[in-house]
Structures are given as structure tokens and as C-alpha cells.
Design a protein around this motif. Structure first.
Motif, short mmCIF file in Angstrom:
data_model
loop_
_atom_site.label_atom_id
_atom_site.label_comp_id
_atom_site.label_asym_id
_atom_site.label_seq_id
_atom_site.Cartn_x
_atom_site.Cartn_y
_atom_site.Cartn_z
N LEU A 240 0.81 -1.21 0.00
CA LEU A 240 0.00 0.00 0.00
C LEU A 240 0.84 1.27 0.00
O LEU A 240 0.29 2.38 0.01
CB LEU A 240 -0.93 0.02 1.21
N SER A 241 2.16 1.13 0.00
CA SER A 241 3.02 2.31 -0.03
C SER A 241 3.11 2.84 -1.45
O SER A 241 2.60 2.23 -2.40
CB SER A 241 4.41 1.96 0.49
N ASP A 242 3.78 3.98 -1.60
CA ASP A 242 3.86 4.60 -2.93
C ASP A 242 5.21 4.36 -3.59
O ASP A 242 5.62 5.12 -4.46
CB ASP A 242 3.58 6.10 -2.84
N ARG A 243 5.91 3.30 -3.20
CA ARG A 243 7.20 3.01 -3.80
C ARG A 243 7.03 2.54 -5.24
O ARG A 243 6.01 1.93 -5.62
CB ARG A 243 7.97 1.96 -3.00
N SER A 244 8.02 2.83 -6.06
CA SER A 244 7.98 2.41 -7.47
C SER A 244 8.25 0.91 -7.57
O SER A 244 9.02 0.35 -6.79
CB SER A 244 9.03 3.19 -8.27
N LEU A 245 7.61 0.29 -8.54
CA LEU A 245 7.78 -1.15 -8.73
C LEU A 245 9.05 -1.45 -9.51
O LEU A 245 9.41 -0.73 -10.45
CB LEU A 245 6.58 -1.72 -9.47
N GLY A 246 9.71 -2.52 -9.12
CA GLY A 246 10.87 -3.00 -9.86
C GLY A 246 10.48 -4.14 -10.78
O GLY A 246 9.32 -4.57 -10.83
N TRP A 247 11.46 -4.66 -11.48
CA TRP A 247 11.19 -5.75 -12.42
C TRP A 247 10.69 -6.98 -11.67
O TRP A 247 11.26 -7.38 -10.65
CB TRP A 247 12.46 -6.09 -13.19
N GLY A 248 9.61 -7.56 -12.15
CA GLY A 248 9.08 -8.77 -11.55
C GLY A 248 8.15 -8.55 -10.38
O GLY A 248 7.53 -9.50 -9.89
N GLU A 249 8.04 -7.31 -9.92
CA GLU A 249 7.17 -7.02 -8.77
C GLU A 249 5.75 -6.76 -9.25
O GLU A 249 5.54 -6.26 -10.37
CB GLU A 249 7.71 -5.83 -8.00
N VAL A 250 4.77 -7.10 -8.42
CA VAL A 250 3.37 -6.93 -8.81
C VAL A 250 2.75 -5.79 -8.02
O VAL A 250 3.10 -5.54 -6.87
CB VAL A 250 2.57 -8.23 -8.60
N SER A 251 1.82 -5.10 -8.65
CA SER A 251 1.17 -3.95 -8.04
C SER A 251 -0.10 -4.38 -7.31
O SER A 251 -0.59 -5.50 -7.47
CB SER A 251 0.81 -2.93 -9.12
N ALA A 252 -0.64 -3.45 -6.52
CA ALA A 252 -1.90 -3.71 -5.83
C ALA A 252 -3.01 -3.98 -6.85
O ALA A 252 -3.86 -4.85 -6.64
CB ALA A 252 -2.26 -2.52 -4.95
N LYS A 253 -2.99 -3.27 -7.97
CA LYS A 253 -4.02 -3.47 -8.99
C LYS A 253 -3.94 -4.89 -9.56
O LYS A 253 -4.98 -5.54 -9.76
CB LYS A 253 -3.85 -2.46 -10.12
N GLN A 254 -2.75 -5.38 -9.82
CA GLN A 254 -2.61 -6.74 -10.36
C GLN A 254 -3.10 -7.77 -9.35
O GLN A 254 -3.73 -8.77 -9.72
CB GLN A 254 -1.14 -7.00 -10.71
N ILE A 255 -2.82 -7.52 -8.08
CA ILE A 255 -3.27 -8.45 -7.03
C ILE A 255 -4.79 -8.46 -6.95
O ILE A 255 -5.43 -9.52 -6.86
CB ILE A 255 -2.65 -8.05 -5.68
N ILE A 256 -5.39 -7.27 -6.99
CA ILE A 256 -6.85 -7.17 -6.87
C ILE A 256 -7.53 -7.73 -8.12
O ILE A 256 -8.58 -8.38 -8.03
CB ILE A 256 -7.25 -5.71 -6.60
N ASP A 257 -6.96 -7.49 -9.29
CA ASP A 257 -7.52 -8.08 -10.51
C ASP A 257 -7.53 -9.60 -10.42
O ASP A 257 -8.49 -10.26 -10.84
CB ASP A 257 -6.71 -7.63 -11.73
#
Length: 437
Positions: A240-257
Motif C-alpha cells: 500500500l506504499s507509494d514506492r515504485s515497482l521494480g522488475w518482476g514485482e506486482v502492483s496492488a491493482k494486479q493483485i486485486i484483478d
């Protein structure tokens, strides 16, 4: 916590006019109990209160299944059934106990009469690659074995190097239990530092704190009549933080989708966190913190506009954040009230001084002195070298000149603060304590 106690108390008071008094009292009990659940109770309170200002709110209305979701809300034909939860990285922290290791090493250093701080800890990690993603784990012993690890592996090497007069102290450990470097440099006291791979950044969509929390709520909402959703508060979770995603990392949106794909019983997910920004590079003014909602709605749900409007209105009734979730979660684990304006003061010339009312009262009660400079732990502060206190010097100067307070004014602050101010005005020279003129 993230919000000030005064702001939470007002919302408890107002919520008693909407919900059953016993329900609100249970919420207050959770807020008064130190621990992880205190943050969850805080999010429940502000969500309940915010929704109560936007429509008709009930709590724990039983469904046909017998389950009792947190929220039953109705307004202008919109019926909302939702659960509130908070997520954190506690389970990941337990598997990667670097904080505990630092504390144990520091305790061992104290017993060896080494100065506080000066520790630099570098921990290597293992990365397990699978078809679904990568899992990162720090190479440390399990939490329950850390004490033995420090006493039997680290302390003997420290003793040996201290006896040999080595400085700085250096330890390299590379075995099946741990892989780390330790440097202890007394000249860098009192600060410690640590470096390690990020183990709390999600790289697998359905194996992370957010997905697990949503999954646990899906069954709770199954069979509910209306728009269903989960409201997730930030209890110090990297997702839930605002850190930028690195390669291979998944976002909150991808998890919720992925969650929406797996579970059809939930129509929306609302994430609640806090964002912080600074105006310029100077330390003043203080950072600006704002409530930060992120709403995700299942494709095909036809109430997107209504939900956006509702939650924007709800957020408008939230308190102003006093700290970020990472600090709020830490403070929630402390069984005290935290500091107010302790150590803070201002002056107008030498005749008017202002200090925090809580500190003033504690001084009056004999619990502390101005010389303590507002330290949270008074006894510990007294063992450290004492630094001059300018406010104490001004008060003493007035007294030595024969000036006594002629008025004391209490300056009240609002609910977004956790202390008031007391302003003391010193008068003219009083012959009762000064030479006659």
C-alpha cells in the motif's frame, strides 16, 4: 497511531448516536489495547464514522448465511455490504527477523561495555524462483534461535576482538543458518544501520498480505444482497506504499484483478493509506500528509460513479493524518500515550515563555524537570550527559532578577493535536524576592 487520539475520541462520541453503545465501547476497548489490532480498530472507526455522515449505517447485520459483515450501508437506493480490515507485513517480518537481531546485538554490546550504536549490519538473502514468481528471504536463523545465535556465535568473536584491541570490530558469518557481515565502529555511535534485500515487495499475485486478507473476507460476503466490497486499511504494508515497482514485482491493482478473477462475491476493493509530501528541501514547514484512497471496482459493476462519489465524501470526514502508517503501526504497539509538545517551547523576549501543557503538568507533579529536555524516558535520559536547557535558563534568570509569573494562560489546540500550550508571563521585579530599590 496514524490519527490523533482527540480526533478518534470525537468520532467515537458521534458514532454512539448511530450505532449501539456496546459496539462502540468494544471498538474503544480495541483502541485502548496496545498491539496490531489497534490499527485495524482505528480504520474501522474512521470508516464507520465517515459512512455515518453519508447515509444510513448499521454494523454486523446478519446475512442469511449467518455471517455478520462489518458494514450495512444504504443511501439513495444504494445498498452496500462490506468488511473492513487492515494489513501489514508482520508475517513477513517474523520470517525475516532483522529488527530482533539488531536489538539482541545491541543488548550484547551493552553487556560488553561497548558504546550505544555504531553497528552496521549487512544481511544477504536467498531468492526462490518459481513459475509464478520469486520469493525473497533473508539468510537469518529463525526468530526463536536468534538469542542462541547471538550468544554462541557473535558474542565469542566480539570478546576475542575486544581482547585483541581490534577496532572496528568485524564479523563475517556464512553458514547454513546465516549469511551476514557485522561491523561495530564505536566512533559512529549512537547510530545503527542495516542493509538487506527487500523481502516485503510482492512478486506473486496470490501470495502476499493483500491477497490473503481479501481472500479471508470473500466468504464473509458471499450471498449478501447489494454491492459488496472490502475496505483495506494500511497497517504498515509495503503493497500500500507509494514506492515504485521494480522488475518482476506486482502492483496492488494486479493483485486485486487476480482476486476479482478468483472470487465473484466481491464487487469492489477500497485501499486506504496515507501519502506524505514536502514543500521544498528545507526541514520546515513540516511534511504534508493526506489520506490516500484507491478504489478498484469489478468489471461489469454498474455503480462505479456512485461508489466513487460515496467514498470521496466518506474520506472528507476522516481526520488529518498525524503520521505515516509505518510509524503509526509502531506507536500502536506501545502501551502509553506518546509525547505531546515535550521539549518544545517559544519565547517573546525574556518575559513570556510557552511550553507544552502536558510537560508543564508533569513537571508540576514531580515526574520530570525542564533539564530533561522533554525526553520520553526520563530515567534513561538522566543517565546521559545533560545538555543545557535554554528555557530553564530563562526561567531561572527571571527568578534571579526577582520576577515571578504574573499570569498563566492555557492555549488550547484542536483535535488534530495531542497537547495544549501553557504561556507564562513574568511580571515586574517583586521586592518580596529582590533587593529594595
Amino acid at each position: 497511531m496514524i490519527y490523533q487520539r482527540r480526533a478518534l475520541q470525537r468520532r467515537l462520541n458521534e458514532l454512539r448516536e448511530v450505532l449501539d453503545d456496546e459496539e462502540v465501547s468494544k471498538l474503544a476497548e480495541r483502541l485502548n489495547r496496545a498491539g496490531r489490532d489497534r490499527v485495524a480498530a482505528m480504520w474501522e472507526l474512521v470508516v464507520f464514522h465517515g459512512l455515518s455522515k453519508c447515509g444510513h449505517l448499521k454494523s454486523e447485520v446478519p446475512l442469511a448465511s449467518g455471517r455478520r459483515p462489518d458494514i450495512h450501508f444504504e443511501h439513495d437506493g444504494l445498498r452496500l455490504i462490506a468488511d473492513v480490515t487492515a494489513i501489514c507485513d508482520e508475517s513477513l517480518d517474523k520470517d525475516n527477523p532483522y529488527r530482533e537481531l539488531i536489538q539482541l546485538i545491541e543488548a550484547a554490546k551493552n553487556k560488553l561495555k561497548l558504546p550505544t550504536g555504531g553497528l552496521d549490519l549487512r544481511i544477504r538473502a536467498k531468492h526462490e524462483n518459481t513459475k509464478r514468481g520469486k520469493k525473497t528471504t533473508l539468510l537469518l536463523p529463525p526468530r526463536e534461535k536468534l538469542q542462541t545465535f547471538v550468544s554462541q556465535t557473535i558474542v565469542p568473536q566480539l570478546r576475542e576482538q575486544i581482547a585483541a584491541g581490534t577496532s572496528p570490530l568485524r564479523i563475517v558469518i556464512d553458514d547454513h543458518d546465516a549469511d551476514l557481515d557485522i561491523i561495530i565502529n564505536p566512533t559512529k555511535s549512537p547510530y545503527n544501520s542495516a542493509g538487506f534485500a527487500a523481502y516485503d515487495v510482492p512478486q506473486i499475485k496470490d501470495q502476499n498480505p493483500l491477497y490473503k486478507a481479501l481472500k479471508s473476507k470473500a466468504d464473509q460476503l458471499r450471498g449478501a444482497l447489494g454491492i459488496t466490497g472490502v475496505i483495506v486499511g494500511d497497517g504498515d504494508c509495503c503493497i500500500l506504499s507509494d514506492r515504485s515497482l521494480g522488475w518482476g514485482e506486482v502492483s496492488a491493482k494486479q493483485i486485486i484483478d487476480e482476486f476479482f478473477r478468483q472470487y465473484s462475491s466481491v464487487d469492489f476493493v477500497l485501499l486506504l493509506s496515507v501519502r506524505e509530501s514536502r514543500l521544498g528541501w528545507a526541514p520546515y514547514p513540516p511534511p504534508v500528509r493526506q489520506n490516500h484512497p484507491s478504489l478498484f471496482i469489478r468489471e461489469g459493476c454498474n455503480t462505479s460513479s456512485e461508489l466513487n462519489t460515496l467514498f470521496q465524501s466518506m474520506i472528507g470526514h476522516f481526520p488529518k493524518p498525524a503520521m505515516m502508517p509505518v510509524n503509526g503501526a509502531l506507536r500502536a504497539r506501545e502501551d502509553d500515550y506518546g509525547l505531546g509538545h515535550h521539549g518544545g517551547y517559544s519565547m517573546v523576549g525574556s518575559s513570556v515563555v510557552r511550553l507544552g501543557l502536558r510537560e508543564f503538568t508533569e513537571i508540576f507533579a514531580g515526574l520530570r524537570s525542564l533539564q530533561g529536555n522533554g525526553a520520553k524516558y526520563v530515567e534513561a535520559a538522566q543517565k546521559l550527559p545533560q545538555e543545557p536547557n535554554h528555557l530553564q535558563a530563562i526561567v531561572l534568570r527571571n527568578l534571579m532578577e526577582g520576577r515571578l509569573p504574573e499570569s498563566i494562560e492555557i492555549i488550547k489546540t484542536g483535535e488534530e493535536d495531542n497537547d495544549n500550550w501553557v504561556e507564562i508571563h513574568f511580571g515586574e521585579i517583586d521586592p518580596a524576592i529582590a533587593p529594595l530599590r
